[in-house]
Write a protein that holds these residues in place. Structure first.
Motif, PDB file in Angstrom:
ATOM      1  N   ASP A  19       0.766  -1.173  -0.072  1.00  0.00           N
ATOM      2  CA  ASP A  19      -0.096  -0.004  -0.026  1.00  0.00           C
ATOM      3  C   ASP A  19       0.921   1.153   0.095  1.00  0.00           C
ATOM      4  OD1 ASP A  19      -2.761  -1.295   0.400  1.00  0.00           O
ATOM      5  OD2 ASP A  19      -1.670  -1.986   2.262  1.00  0.00           O
ATOM      6  N   LEU A  20       1.936   1.260   0.790  1.00  0.00           N
ATOM      7  CA  LEU A  20       2.538   2.427   1.062  1.00  0.00           C
ATOM      8  C   LEU A  20       4.192   2.043   1.015  1.00  0.00           C
ATOM      9  CD1 LEU A  20       1.638   4.250   4.060  1.00  0.00           C
ATOM     10  CD2 LEU A  20       1.422   5.083   1.864  1.00  0.00           C
ATOM     11  N   LEU A  21       4.815   2.556   0.059  1.00  0.00           N
ATOM     12  CA  LEU A  21       6.472   2.590  -0.019  1.00  0.00           C
ATOM     13  C   LEU A  21       6.851   4.161   0.690  1.00  0.00           C
ATOM     14  CD1 LEU A  21       9.078   1.233  -1.035  1.00  0.00           C
ATOM     15  CD2 LEU A  21       8.512   2.543  -3.148  1.00  0.00           C
ATOM     16  N   ILE A  22       7.707   4.056   2.005  1.00  0.00           N
ATOM     17  CA  ILE A  22       7.988   5.201   2.376  1.00  0.00           C
ATOM     18  C   ILE A  22       9.341   5.360   2.622  1.00  0.00           C
ATOM     19  CG2 ILE A  22       8.151   6.313   4.754  1.00  0.00           C
ATOM     20  CD1 ILE A  22       5.482   4.711   5.173  1.00  0.00           C
ATOM     21  N   THR A  23      10.113   6.433   2.032  1.00  0.00           N
ATOM     22  CA  THR A  23      11.606   6.540   2.266  1.00  0.00           C
ATOM     23  C   THR A  23      11.772   7.565   3.349  1.00  0.00           C
ATOM     24  OG1 THR A  23      11.671   8.471   0.772  1.00  0.00           O
ATOM     25  CG2 THR A  23      11.726   6.230  -0.448  1.00  0.00           C
ATOM     26  N   ALA A  24      12.991   7.394   3.966  1.00  0.00           N
ATOM     27  CA  ALA A  24      13.117   8.003   5.422  1.00  0.00           C
ATOM     28  C   ALA A  24      14.652   8.181   5.455  1.00  0.00           C
ATOM     29  CB  ALA A  24      12.187   7.468   6.563  1.00  0.00           C
ATOM     30  N   ALA A  50       5.385   5.092   8.808  1.00  0.00           N
ATOM     31  CA  ALA A  50       5.451   3.480   8.780  1.00  0.00           C
ATOM     32  C   ALA A  50       4.879   2.677   9.952  1.00  0.00           C
ATOM     33  CB  ALA A  50       6.830   2.957   8.514  1.00  0.00           C
ATOM     34  N   ASP A  51       5.048   3.040  11.065  1.00  0.00           N
ATOM     35  CA  ASP A  51       4.532   2.568  12.238  1.00  0.00           C
ATOM     36  C   ASP A  51       3.119   2.569  12.211  1.00  0.00           C
ATOM     37  OD1 ASP A  51       6.465   1.086  13.509  1.00  0.00           O
ATOM     38  OD2 ASP A  51       7.309   2.912  14.393  1.00  0.00           O
ATOM     39  N   ALA A  52       2.721   3.766  12.005  1.00  0.00           N
ATOM     40  CA  ALA A  52       1.290   4.146  11.693  1.00  0.00           C
ATOM     41  C   ALA A  52       0.221   3.545  10.864  1.00  0.00           C
ATOM     42  CB  ALA A  52       1.103   5.748  11.977  1.00  0.00           C
ATOM     43  N   ALA A  53       1.186   3.158   9.842  1.00  0.00           N
ATOM     44  CA  ALA A  53       0.497   2.774   8.969  1.00  0.00           C
ATOM     45  C   ALA A  53       0.123   1.271   8.771  1.00  0.00           C
ATOM     46  CB  ALA A  53       1.261   2.908   7.350  1.00  0.00           C
ATOM     47  N   VAL A  54       1.041   0.548   9.443  1.00  0.00           N
ATOM     48  CA  VAL A  54       0.987  -0.959   9.584  1.00  0.00           C
ATOM     49  C   VAL A  54       0.013  -1.124  10.781  1.00  0.00           C
ATOM     50  CG1 VAL A  54       3.419  -1.624   8.812  1.00  0.00           C
ATOM     51  CG2 VAL A  54       2.916  -1.229  11.244  1.00  0.00           C
ATOM     52  N   ASP A  55      -0.134  -0.113  11.796  1.00  0.00           N
ATOM     53  CA  ASP A  55      -1.241  -0.134  12.796  1.00  0.00           C
ATOM     54  C   ASP A  55      -2.550   0.048  12.244  1.00  0.00           C
ATOM     55  OD1 ASP A  55      -1.223  -0.363  15.482  1.00  0.00           O
ATOM     56  OD2 ASP A  55      -2.096   1.673  15.510  1.00  0.00           O
ATOM     57  N   ARG A  56      -2.740   0.426  10.954  1.00  0.00           N
ATOM     58  CA  ARG A  56      -3.985   0.495  10.275  1.00  0.00           C
ATOM     59  C   ARG A  56      -4.174  -0.812   9.440  1.00  0.00           C
ATOM     60  NH1 ARG A  56      -5.199   6.877   8.861  1.00  0.00           N
ATOM     61  NH2 ARG A  56      -4.924   7.525  10.931  1.00  0.00           N
ATOM     62  N   LEU A  61       6.329  -0.878   2.829  1.00  0.00           N
ATOM     63  CA  LEU A  61       7.872  -1.243   2.736  1.00  0.00           C
ATOM     64  C   LEU A  61       8.563   0.069   3.012  1.00  0.00           C
ATOM     65  CD1 LEU A  61      10.099  -2.954   2.056  1.00  0.00           C
ATOM     66  CD2 LEU A  61       9.701  -2.290  -0.349  1.00  0.00           C
ATOM     67  N   LEU A  62       9.407   0.116   4.181  1.00  0.00           N
ATOM     68  CA  LEU A  62      10.182   1.343   4.510  1.00  0.00           C
ATOM     69  C   LEU A  62      11.680   0.990   3.953  1.00  0.00           C
ATOM     70  CD1 LEU A  62      10.400   3.805   6.171  1.00  0.00           C
ATOM     71  CD2 LEU A  62      11.260   2.480   8.171  1.00  0.00           C
ATOM     72  N   LEU A  63      12.116   2.216   2.938  1.00  0.00           N
ATOM     73  CA  LEU A  63      13.333   2.296   2.778  1.00  0.00           C
ATOM     74  C   LEU A  63      13.838   3.344   3.352  1.00  0.00           C
ATOM     75  CD1 LEU A  63      12.862   2.412  -1.260  1.00  0.00           C
ATOM     76  CD2 LEU A  63      13.108   0.562   0.015  1.00  0.00           C
ATOM     77  N   LEU A  64      14.887   2.911   4.461  1.00  0.00           N
ATOM     78  CA  LEU A  64      15.471   3.718   5.467  1.00  0.00           C
ATOM     79  C   LEU A  64      17.084   3.810   5.211  1.00  0.00           C
ATOM     80  CD1 LEU A  64      14.853   4.982   8.136  1.00  0.00           C
ATOM     81  CD2 LEU A  64      15.198   2.647   9.342  1.00  0.00           C
ATOM     82  N   GLY A  65      17.352   5.314   5.576  1.00  0.00           N
ATOM     83  CA  GLY A  65      18.606   5.625   5.261  1.00  0.00           C
ATOM     84  C   GLY A  65      19.621   5.394   6.580  1.00  0.00           C
ATOM     85  N   SER A  98       4.108  -0.773  -5.623  1.00  0.00           N
ATOM     86  CA  SER A  98       3.666   0.096  -4.618  1.00  0.00           C
ATOM     87  C   SER A  98       2.405   0.774  -5.200  1.00  0.00           C
ATOM     88  CB  SER A  98       4.561   0.738  -3.966  1.00  0.00           C
ATOM     89  OG  SER A  98       5.920  -0.095  -3.411  1.00  0.00           O
ATOM     90  N   ARG A  99       1.668   0.979  -4.326  1.00  0.00           N
ATOM     91  CA  ARG A  99       0.283   1.993  -4.670  1.00  0.00           C
ATOM     92  C   ARG A  99       0.780   3.532  -4.381  1.00  0.00           C
ATOM     93  NH1 ARG A  99      -5.315   1.329  -5.824  1.00  0.00           N
ATOM     94  NH2 ARG A  99      -6.241   3.500  -5.773  1.00  0.00           N
ATOM     95  N   THR A 100       1.386   3.973  -3.170  1.00  0.00           N
ATOM     96  CA  THR A 100       1.580   5.150  -3.030  1.00  0.00           C
ATOM     97  C   THR A 100       3.063   5.271  -2.500  1.00  0.00           C
ATOM     98  OG1 THR A 100      -0.696   5.462  -2.498  1.00  0.00           O
ATOM     99  CG2 THR A 100       0.922   7.031  -1.102  1.00  0.00           C
ATOM    100  N   LEU A 101       3.847   6.394  -3.134  1.00  0.00           N
ATOM    101  CA  LEU A 101       5.240   6.650  -2.418  1.00  0.00           C
ATOM    102  C   LEU A 101       4.888   7.906  -1.573  1.00  0.00           C
ATOM    103  CD1 LEU A 101       8.239   6.195  -2.374  1.00  0.00           C
ATOM    104  CD2 LEU A 101       8.235   7.847  -4.470  1.00  0.00           C
ATOM    105  N   VAL A 102       5.535   7.761  -0.469  1.00  0.00           N
ATOM    106  CA  VAL A 102       5.752   8.991   0.464  1.00  0.00           C
ATOM    107  C   VAL A 102       7.280   9.149   0.280  1.00  0.00           C
ATOM    108  CG1 VAL A 102       5.323  10.016   2.845  1.00  0.00           C
ATOM    109  CG2 VAL A 102       3.533   8.452   1.810  1.00  0.00           C
ATOM    110  N   MET A 103       7.685  10.226  -0.155  1.00  0.00           N
ATOM    111  CA  MET A 103       9.125  10.471  -0.038  1.00  0.00           C
ATOM    112  C   MET A 103       9.605  11.188   1.112  1.00  0.00           C
ATOM    113  SD  MET A 103      11.426   9.592  -2.586  1.00  0.00           S
ATOM    114  CE  MET A 103      13.123   9.849  -2.835  1.00  0.00           C
ATOM    115  N   ALA A 104       9.853  10.641   2.192  1.00  0.00           N
ATOM    116  CA  ALA A 104      10.232  11.592   3.256  1.00  0.00           C
ATOM    117  C   ALA A 104      11.850  11.586   3.355  1.00  0.00           C
ATOM    118  CB  ALA A 104       9.638  11.104   4.461  1.00  0.00           C
ATOM    119  N   ALA A 105      12.489  10.903   2.757  1.00  0.00           N
ATOM    120  CA  ALA A 105      13.805  10.950   2.614  1.00  0.00           C
ATOM    121  C   ALA A 105      14.515  12.291   2.509  1.00  0.00           C
ATOM    122  CB  ALA A 105      14.569   9.880   1.793  1.00  0.00           C
TER     123      ALA A 105
END
Ligand code: CTP
Length: 235
Positions: A19-24, A50-56, A61-65, A98-105
């Motif tokens: 559902d969500l691909l998040i970069t951080a 990422a934590d809030a999303a899995v809680d829902r 998938l979190l891509l983490l630096g 992935s349906r949605t990318l949130v590019m927080a990195a």
């Protein structure tokens, strides 16, 4: 909120794995084998998201630096990256699923140009000093947004001084062809709290009522992401 009730949860129906691909987090750009150029970012916001999303019940998938922080929830699937080049490779592999990318990195805008030999060794200290040459990195977000398929949503972040916050964020939203952008002030960086404005592609804006802990902001943003998907006319 359970999985079926979440408005974001459409990945299985639409054939997406996540559902969500998040970069951080930051990127580290190597100077040599022991040194790097980096930006100040803790990754806290993307991890909270990422934590809030899995809680829902969302699949994330979190891509983490390179940061010492990690998700609290073991259901967050995490893949680590170091440099812009690593992140680019990972995005290429995972965005299409992935349906949605949130590019927080906090992606470095420049990377050092160093001779290949220096990359595997250690530059010596010399009395004459060292001049580092930097070349611009590719704009990963703009590249992803340009390649997205109908049904995929791309959300960016804009970290800006207060004086030009909304103006710059709107300009980035347009220039990178995003569905939405989160504008937040420079002082958010490395801070446990955030006040931000979400700007959608149709020009509508929503501001957080006050400065809030990043975990609260994560839920605030997730509540609003479906809007980002539905207001943009599909290509
Ligand atoms: N971004 C990216 N690739 C880059 C630089 C930034 O994907 N090489 C992404 C960031 O993850 C963020 C958005 O683009 O979601 C805006 O980043 P920002 O640093 O604010 O904008 P830039 O395009 O780098 O512009 P500038 O640094 O000139 O403000």
């Amino acid at each position: 909120m359970n999985a079926s009730a979440s408005p974001l949860r459409a990945s299985s129906r639409a054939g997406f794995e996540h559902d969500l691909l998040i970069t951080a987090g930051p990127t580290h750009e190597p100077i040599d084998a022991v040194r790097y150029v980096a930006n100040r970012s803790s990754g806290r916001l993307g991890i909270a998201l990422a934590d809030a999303a899995v809680d829902r019940g969302l699949s994330v998938l979190l891509l983490l630096g390179p940061t010492h922080l990690t998700p609290a929830d073991p259901r967050v699937q995490t893949v680590r990256f170091q440099s812009v080049a690593d992140l680019q490779r990972l995005l290429k592999r995972h965005f299409r699923k992935s349906r949605t990318l949130v590019m927080a990195a906090a992606v470095a805008d420049y990377t050092p140009i160093t001779p290949p030999a220096a990359r595997s060794g250690k530059l010596r200290r010399t009395a004459s000093g060292l001049v580092l040459r930097l070349r611009p990195t590719p704009d990963l977000l703009a590249g992803i947004a340009a390649a997205r398929r109908p049904g995929q949503t791309v959300v960016g972040f804009a970290l800006e001084p207060a004086s030009r916050l909304l103006r710059s964020a709107r300009e980035k939203l347009r220039r990178k062809s995003l569905d939405a952008i989160v504008a937040n002030e420079l002082r958010t960086m490395d801070s446990p709290t955030i006040s931000a404005t979400l700007i959608l592609a149709d020009g509508t804006t929503q501001a957080t009522p006050k400065s809030m802990p990043k975990a609260d902001f994560a839920r605030w943003l997730l509540d609003r992401l479906p809007d980002a998907r539905t207001t943009r006319p599909l290509p």
